[in-house]
Scaffold this motif. Sequence first.
Motif, short mmCIF file in Angstrom:
data_model
loop_
_atom_site.label_atom_id
_atom_site.label_comp_id
_atom_site.label_asym_id
_atom_site.label_seq_id
_atom_site.Cartn_x
_atom_site.Cartn_y
_atom_site.Cartn_z
N VAL B 99 -82.77 -20.56 -120.13
CA VAL B 99 -82.77 -21.89 -119.50
C VAL B 99 -84.19 -22.41 -119.43
O VAL B 99 -85.07 -21.74 -118.89
CB VAL B 99 -82.21 -21.81 -118.06
CG1 VAL B 99 -82.07 -23.21 -117.48
CG2 VAL B 99 -80.89 -21.09 -118.05
N ARG B 100 -84.41 -23.58 -120.00
CA ARG B 100 -85.76 -24.14 -119.97
C ARG B 100 -85.74 -25.61 -119.53
O ARG B 100 -85.49 -26.50 -120.34
CB ARG B 100 -86.37 -24.06 -121.35
CG ARG B 100 -86.74 -22.64 -121.71
CD ARG B 100 -88.21 -22.55 -122.04
NE ARG B 100 -88.38 -22.02 -123.36
CZ ARG B 100 -89.34 -22.41 -124.19
NH1 ARG B 100 -90.19 -23.35 -123.83
NH2 ARG B 100 -89.45 -21.87 -125.37
N PRO B 101 -86.02 -25.85 -118.27
CA PRO B 101 -86.13 -27.23 -117.80
C PRO B 101 -87.48 -27.81 -118.24
O PRO B 101 -88.49 -27.11 -118.20
CB PRO B 101 -86.10 -27.10 -116.27
CG PRO B 101 -85.92 -25.63 -115.97
CD PRO B 101 -86.27 -24.88 -117.20
N CYS B 102 -87.48 -29.03 -118.71
CA CYS B 102 -88.74 -29.71 -119.03
C CYS B 102 -88.73 -31.09 -118.38
O CYS B 102 -87.94 -31.96 -118.75
CB CYS B 102 -88.91 -29.86 -120.55
SG CYS B 102 -89.43 -28.34 -121.34
N LYS B 103 -89.61 -31.24 -117.42
CA LYS B 103 -89.64 -32.46 -116.62
C LYS B 103 -91.05 -33.01 -116.67
O LYS B 103 -92.01 -32.26 -116.46
CB LYS B 103 -89.26 -32.08 -115.18
CG LYS B 103 -88.89 -33.24 -114.32
CD LYS B 103 -88.38 -32.78 -112.98
CE LYS B 103 -88.42 -33.98 -112.03
NZ LYS B 103 -87.82 -33.70 -110.76
N SER B 104 -91.19 -34.31 -116.95
CA SER B 104 -92.52 -34.91 -116.96
C SER B 104 -93.17 -34.71 -115.60
O SER B 104 -92.52 -34.83 -114.56
CB SER B 104 -92.43 -36.42 -117.22
OG SER B 104 -91.87 -36.66 -118.47
N ILE B 105 -94.46 -34.41 -115.63
CA ILE B 105 -95.19 -34.17 -114.40
C ILE B 105 -96.13 -35.35 -114.17
O ILE B 105 -96.93 -35.69 -115.05
CB ILE B 105 -95.99 -32.86 -114.51
CG1 ILE B 105 -95.03 -31.67 -114.65
CG2 ILE B 105 -96.92 -32.67 -113.33
CD1 ILE B 105 -95.72 -30.34 -114.87
N LYS B 106 -96.01 -35.97 -113.01
CA LYS B 106 -96.92 -37.08 -112.70
C LYS B 106 -98.34 -36.53 -112.70
O LYS B 106 -98.62 -35.49 -112.13
CB LYS B 106 -96.61 -37.68 -111.33
CG LYS B 106 -95.44 -38.64 -111.39
CD LYS B 106 -95.28 -39.41 -110.07
CE LYS B 106 -93.88 -39.97 -109.99
NZ LYS B 106 -93.17 -39.54 -108.77
N GLY B 107 -99.24 -37.21 -113.35
CA GLY B 107 -100.61 -36.73 -113.40
C GLY B 107 -100.92 -36.06 -114.73
O GLY B 107 -102.08 -35.87 -115.07
N VAL B 108 -99.90 -35.69 -115.46
CA VAL B 108 -100.12 -35.14 -116.80
C VAL B 108 -99.67 -36.21 -117.81
O VAL B 108 -98.49 -36.52 -117.93
CB VAL B 108 -99.31 -33.84 -117.04
CG1 VAL B 108 -99.53 -33.31 -118.45
CG2 VAL B 108 -99.71 -32.79 -116.01
N LYS B 109 -100.67 -36.79 -118.47
CA LYS B 109 -100.37 -37.89 -119.39
C LYS B 109 -99.69 -37.37 -120.65
O LYS B 109 -100.17 -36.47 -121.31
CB LYS B 109 -101.68 -38.58 -119.81
CG LYS B 109 -102.12 -39.67 -118.87
CD LYS B 109 -102.48 -40.95 -119.66
CE LYS B 109 -103.10 -41.97 -118.74
NZ LYS B 109 -104.47 -41.56 -118.34
N THR B 110 -98.56 -37.97 -120.98
CA THR B 110 -97.85 -37.64 -122.22
C THR B 110 -97.31 -38.93 -122.80
O THR B 110 -97.26 -39.95 -122.11
CB THR B 110 -96.66 -36.70 -121.94
OG1 THR B 110 -95.77 -37.36 -121.03
CG2 THR B 110 -97.09 -35.38 -121.37
#
Lengths: 336, 336
Positions: B99-110
């Motif tokens: 199981v691999r959740p991938c959630k954008s993290i505020k503060g990490v620009k993508t």
Amino acid sequence: RPQFNYQKVILFPGDGIGPEISKAVIDIFDAAKVPIEWEFHEIHKKRVTDQGDLITEETLKQVKALKYALKGPFETPIGKGYRSINVTLRKRLQLFANVRPCKSIKGVKTPYPGVDVVTIRENTEGEYSGLEHEVVPGVVENLKIVSYNACQNIAQYAFEFARANNRKQVVACHKAGVMKQGDGLFLKVCDDVAKNYPEIEFSEEQIDTMAFKLANDPTKIDVMVMPNLYGDIVSDLCAGLIGGLGLTASGNIGKDCEVYEAVHGTAPDIAGKNLANPTALLLSGIMMLKAMSLNDYANRIENATYKVLEEGKFLTGDLGGKSTTTDYTKAIIDKL
Amino acid sequence: RPQFNYQKVILFPGDGIGPEISKAVIDIFDAAKVPIEWEFHEIHKKRVTDQGDLITEETLKQVKALKYALKGPFETPIGKGYRSINVTLRKRLQLFANVRPCKSIKGVKTPYPGVDVVTIRENTEGEYSGLEHEVVPGVVENLKIVSYNACQNIAQYAFEFARANNRKQVVACHKAGVMKQGDGLFLKVCDDVAKNYPEIEFSEEQIDTMAFKLANDPTKIDVMVMPNLYGDIVSDLCAGLIGGLGLTASGNIGKDCEVYEAVHGTAPDIAGKNLANPTALLLSGIMMLKAMSLNDYANRIENATYKVLEEGKFLTGDLGGKSTTTDYTKAIIDKL
Ligand SMILES: CC(C)[C@H](C(=O)O)[C@@H](O)C(=O)O
Ligand SMILES: CC(C)[C@H](C(=O)O)[C@@H](O)C(=O)O
């Protein structure tokens, strides 16, 4: 106009938006005075051979005879007993390489400007061998076939492509850590072939790491060569990076003949409404012209197309514009 | 502090930056007064079983006995005759789901803010069966095994996960158009299992189309379930979308036990320099706490971590900051 000395080329217009986008390509090629003559062929909705193919033996022979073909999108018939037209063409015509360049287009906003990658995919074997069976109830075995010959063909093609197109790097993508013999063979052959191309930088990458890099920063990647299924996945991933399947060219290369195609769908919702974007088929046609050594024609049409996209005045709906297919086509013709 | 009533959990600190990032997790968990006690275990550099495993039978038994383990990054030894530690753990402990959740993290620009996807990968069979042989010289056959039981386990897990985590959609990714029996079985089982979860919207997608969608606009995707190799590729792709393997948690789930891990490398270039980013291992540890029903502790640590990342004052070098591992760790502890 004089058909004299014009090279005959096959066109499969396709279903849905196929006829409209084919018409756009024909009109643009005509306006650019490209010295080819189209020969129209059909892909059927029902099987026409014992193997379940949707294409007749005569047409297959004719593709080999004329050497170059351009193909619009096709509806996959529903039900069983037929073979995917793509799989038929690749297998029967031994189109061993699928080439998909994906280059960011100025004027088409995407999260990553500056992408310029080429996926070169082994097109005949691997997971697509079609060999599978139920071993015991509830357990299916799928065979993935990796042969020295197919690896040799695709590796050689990748390096020849890189050399001919002035590309600096080739990276072989694999999962040899897990499929030690199968992907291991692919990797070893790439490694061996690379020695004959000392001017091209060769490297290798696990397919998962490559997917990571493409999503994280694709601008550092150049030419990629890989087995069939990985190529299927990666070439679509790359199309996603540059704004869609409506903008990507594709070529299927064999020793005898080559089939260029738009890989997007038939878009039945907008078919017949003069709304379709013909760019993918047009760029595929341009790739074909280059393969036919008609580079001057190819470059003129390519430049005109990129200018129209960059100016952004005549974009079709998929790119956020309001132009019709014919408006967009005319804008390109005006820039020739 | 009282060890009384504390649940014992296994920690494999790992190689390279492993010990530093493990220390960060230990310190943060200590500061949050998480009621667990770590039991340290080793993964070896050389094979320690007849099957070529890098882990002893005793340790495997202990993971089963204690039920939960957290694992840092490991160096893969060079040479032949051993089995990848990941493959060993998954096979021997029957960790059937990754199981691999991938959630954008505020503060990490993508390039894509607003990503919130979960990859659920079948972890035991498919292309990872390890069955391959040379049929005739120059032709290798790799077996991909798809069993009803494994499909049932992973499909059920995916829907249970979606239900437990209030996710609205599950999409099954496959290539059943080509691997009609193998991926066809996977798809059919997902379809059947979906009927027991009427509140969750179920759909299916070809794996190439899914790669396209993830690269083109991942914000519309929720929970994905898929066979082993596709999951390997897609989970890395998703990590690329949110800024790197240094930021993604991973859990390997079995019926008897669960192993959580940082999936990034050992980063030998910065090992021992107090520069490593412990976030991936920390988020994996947080996933583990949630599985242990220690949600209050998990949420407190998670919120503190996201706050520190969002504020951006104490970021490690990989995120463009200048903080040391210990600075970053302390910043999280200060926010608990
Ligand atoms: C239609 C299908 C068999 C085909 C493939 O998977 O190769 C398509 O996805 C493609 O990439 O051309
Ligand atoms: C190390 C390797 C066998 C492994 C895999 O391919 O499963 C890794 O890439 C992973 O995703 O955990």
